[in-house]
Scaffold this motif. Structure first.
Motif, short mmCIF file in Angstrom:
data_model
loop_
_atom_site.label_atom_id
_atom_site.label_comp_id
_atom_site.label_asym_id
_atom_site.label_seq_id
_atom_site.Cartn_x
_atom_site.Cartn_y
_atom_site.Cartn_z
N ILE A 94 0.74 -1.25 0.31
CA ILE A 94 0.18 -0.03 -0.37
C ILE A 94 0.97 1.07 -0.33
N LEU A 95 0.70 2.28 -1.12
CA LEU A 95 1.43 3.48 -0.94
C LEU A 95 0.40 4.27 -0.61
N ILE A 96 1.14 5.55 0.37
CA ILE A 96 0.36 6.67 -0.19
C ILE A 96 0.62 7.96 -0.61
N THR A 97 0.14 8.68 -1.48
CA THR A 97 1.07 9.59 -1.79
C THR A 97 1.42 11.21 -1.09
N GLY A 98 1.67 11.95 -1.07
CA GLY A 98 1.49 13.25 -0.50
C GLY A 98 1.40 12.98 1.36
N ALA A 99 2.49 12.06 1.56
CA ALA A 99 2.52 11.39 3.37
C ALA A 99 2.47 12.58 4.32
N THR A 100 3.28 13.56 3.07
CA THR A 100 3.82 14.37 4.62
C THR A 100 2.66 15.06 4.54
N GLY A 101 2.19 15.68 3.82
CA GLY A 101 0.86 16.34 4.40
C GLY A 101 -0.43 16.22 5.72
N GLN A 102 -1.01 17.41 5.27
CA GLN A 102 -2.63 16.46 6.91
C GLN A 102 -2.72 15.62 6.41
N LEU A 103 -3.67 15.01 5.62
CA LEU A 103 -3.78 14.38 5.37
C LEU A 103 -3.48 13.13 5.36
#
Length: 293
Positions: A4-13
């Motif tokens: 499972i990969l999360i993009t924008g992982a350092t953003g608030q969401l």
């Protein structure tokens, strides 16, 4: 190896999605896509045992590399609106090339998809990205997210408790505000379960509120009389310009306010409860958390 990969992982969401996933699956199953692995938020994620993968929406080859071995991709829409269209095309094409099995995309709630929409500049990339995903051959889940409940204080104004006035040209329109945390919990559940293939969900609240109703709730919670004033668009622009607010911010808030006035965000849904088993935080609950005392 992570699947499972999360993009924008350092953003608030993105950070909240990672945190929610960690309560549902092993850290070894999760990868976080970041532009800068040295960033404080990225270091924190890595410290939880999550694999970091460096990539950028504007760098196609980095995306293909980051997506290797991934079965489920959480695709957070880009924040660089002027360049978002080619960036999103990169993500979809890279996902196809890398053999990603399922993409969960953070789109947004809307009714009017034409150029007459006051938020057409925001809508274009979302509408085209949804179309690209549907024709890509990849299994998808489209999350049509309403406005962030977390940003409600920005719409109310930082001095609302001093002035006693909510000043916004949103008319009598209603919004089904949803918190990032509730959105993240929904996403994590979708990413770790089945039955969401090739579906689009309205990620919105169980009840929508007008700003007049928000003013009434806030008055009851704080004991201070809060009034809602909906000026004309021209008056709003002039007032904020004289107050020194940058033109791009005025245009953005005015656009969303007009969208609210036209009913773009009034939809309600129980999707969060149906998928997670928990009711999302309501507007009154949020106002009590932020303004009580």
């Amino acid at each position: 190896m992570a699947n499972i990969l999360i993009t924008g992982a350092t953003g608030q969401l993105g950070q909240k999605v990672v945190k929610s996933l960690l309560s549902r699956t092993e850290a070894s199953n999760i990868a976080a896509m970041v532009r800068n692995p040295e960033k404080e938020e990225a270091v924190d994620i890595a410290g939880r045992g999550v694999e970091l993968r460096k990539a950028d929406y504007g760098d196609y080859e980095s995306l293909v590399k980051a997506f290797q071995g991934i079965s489920k991709l959480y695709f957070v829409s880009g924040s660089d609106i002027p360049h978002r269209l080619p960036q999103h095309e990169n993500v979809v094409k890279a996902a196809v090339e890398a053999g990603v099995g399922h993409v969960v995309y953070t789109s947004f709630e809307r009714i009017n998809e034409t150029e007459t929409s006051p938020i057409a500049m925001v809508a274009e990339a979302h509408i085209k990205t949804e179309a690209w995903l549907k024709s890509s051959g990849i299994t998808y889940t489209i999350l049509k997210q309403n406005l962030y409940l977390d940003m409600l204080p920005m719409y109310l104004g930082e001095k609302v408790m001093e002035t006693g006035v909510i000043y916004l040209p949103a008319g009598n329109g209603k919004t089904g505000f949803v918190s990032r945390k509730d959105m993240a919990n929904l996403a994590a559940e979708i990413l770790t379960s089945k039955g969401h293939e090739n579906k689009s969900y309205d990620v919105t609240a169980e009840k929508a509120y007008s700003f007049a109703e928000v003013a009434e709730e806030l008055s009851g919670i704080t004991g201070k009389s809060i009034q809602y004033v909906s000026p004309s668009l021209e008056e709003y622009n002039n007032t904020l310009t004289k107050a020194g607010v940058p033109a791009q911010f005025i245009a953005l808030f005015a656009g969303f306010a007009q969208g609210i006035a036209q009913g773009e965000f009034e939809q309600t849904s129980d999707i969060i409860f149906r998928v997670t088993g928990k009711h999302p935080v309501s507007v009154p609950e949020f106002l009590r958390q932020v303004y009580k005392g």
